[in-house]
Write an enzyme that holds these catalytic residues in place. Structure first.
Site, PDB file in Angstrom:
ATOM      1  CD  GLU A 102      -8.064 -19.472  -0.897  1.00  0.00           C
ATOM      2  OE1 GLU A 102      -8.875 -20.108  -1.595  1.00  0.00           O
ATOM      3  OE2 GLU A 102      -8.052 -18.232  -0.805  1.00  0.00           O
ATOM      4  CG  ASP A 123     -16.064 -18.056  -6.034  1.00  0.00           C
ATOM      5  OD1 ASP A 123     -14.823 -18.032  -5.916  1.00  0.00           O
ATOM      6  OD2 ASP A 123     -16.825 -18.444  -5.112  1.00  0.00           O
TER       7      ASP A 123
HETATM    8  O1  KIV Z   1     -12.084 -18.243  -7.016  1.00  0.00           O
HETATM    9  C1  KIV Z   1     -10.872 -18.459  -7.096  1.00  0.00           C
HETATM   10  O2  KIV Z   1     -10.117 -17.773  -7.798  1.00  0.00           O
HETATM   11  C2  KIV Z   1     -10.338 -19.564  -6.318  1.00  0.00           C
HETATM   12  C3  KIV Z   1      -8.854 -19.727  -6.247  1.00  0.00           C
HETATM   13  C4  KIV Z   1      -8.270 -18.692  -5.394  1.00  0.00           C
HETATM   14  C5  KIV Z   1      -8.456 -21.092  -5.818  1.00  0.00           C
HETATM   15  O3  KIV Z   1     -11.074 -20.302  -5.741  1.00  0.00           O
END
Ligand code: KIV
Length: 287
Positions: free
Chosen positions: A181, A43
């Protein structure tokens, strides 16, 4: 060979798992050709592609549009669709319906949802509907308002314990993998060493089972002035390359250096005959 959920799970303790975001057909082709294991249609596309300030406003329909573009590339990588904010927060029924659209219409292989113990029943419901789930713990961008911004998580003993317990729970209820994260290296390492599914880190140090970055961050698809998060490494400067190419194009067309004969079509061998007749035609048309 198409990579599957069991294949990814079995990479634990065998080799480093690679994951990269992609949001369209050409980038999915490139990521797959680079033999990256997992494509995450994250997202994050709300920010890096659509220009929103955060990830909160993107909808299931908007995400689905990009998931379809990615799976049209028929990548060998496992495709994980990120469930956007409010698509799995209301009821189990809505969650299954939304995740089901990513699988049925988008042809994704799995979904990712953010959160630990709060999401237990949601994840169980998805697994009951045969939908594989990747978890996401630590700095979960959809919780930005609760966290008071994008802050590193798990920095005290109590918060690290909470994260550790959440990771054990996600494994126990059946997630096949999880993103960690924005957590200190020691937290990323200790979680990775104590669970049996691959952890995929972003800003979680070098000792998780795998790594993920946002494609546009890695490619440098942002002007020089943009300040990256600490965990980002720019492997290219594609914003600058694109800018230079556009400036060259503008200059070339203004100076009539492009298109050249090589980029143009001609009428064939008897141009002088054609021209004679054509001039008469034009006169007729204009009279
Ligand atoms: O939305 C995204 O790109 C993510 C990654 C940073 C893990 O959730």
């Amino acid at each position: 060979m198409k990579k599957t959920v069991p294949y990814i799970r079995n990479l634990k303790n065998n080799r480093v798992v690679s994951m990269m975001t992609a949001y369209d057909y050409p980038s999915a082709k490139a990521v797959s050709e680079a033999e990256i294991d997992i494509i995450l249609v994250g997202d994050s596309l709300a920010q890096v592609v659509l220009g929103h300030d955060d990830t909160l406003s993107i909808t299931v329909d908007e995400m689905l549009h990009h998931v379809k573009a990615v799976t049209n590339a028929k990548p060998s990588a496992l495709v994980v669709a990120d469930m956007p904010y409010m698509s799995y927060h209301i009821s189990k029924e809505e969650t299954i319906k939304n995740a089901g659209r990513f699988i049925q219409e988008g042809k994704a292989d799995a979904v990712k949802i953010e959160g630990g113990r709060k999401r237990k029943e949601t994840i169980e419901a998805l697994l009951d509907a045969e939908i594989p789930v990747m978890g996401h713990l630590g700095l979960t961008p959809q919780s930005k308002n609760l966290m008071g911004g994008y802050k590193v998580q798990g920095k005290t003993l109590d918060l690290a314990r909470e994260l550790f317990e959440d990771a054990l729970l996600l494994e126990e209820i059946g997630c096949f993998s999880m993103v960690l994260e924005g957590v200190p290296t020691i937290v990323g390492q200790s979680i990775s060493e104590n669970i049996n599914i691959p952890t995929i880190g972003i800003g979680a140090g070098n000792l998780t089972d795998g790594q993920v970055l946002v494609l546009h961050d890695l490619l440098g698809m942002k002007s020089k002035e943009y300040i990256d998060a600490k965990f980002v490494k720019r492997y290219d400067q594609q914003y600058e390359t694109t800018l230079q190419a556009l400036k060259s194009y503008k200059s070339d067309i203004e100076l009539r250096k492009f298109p050249t004969e090589n980029h143009s079509y001609d009428i064939g061998s008897n141009i002088s005959d054609f021209l004679k007749e054509w001039k008469k035609e034009i006169k007729k048309i204009l009279s």
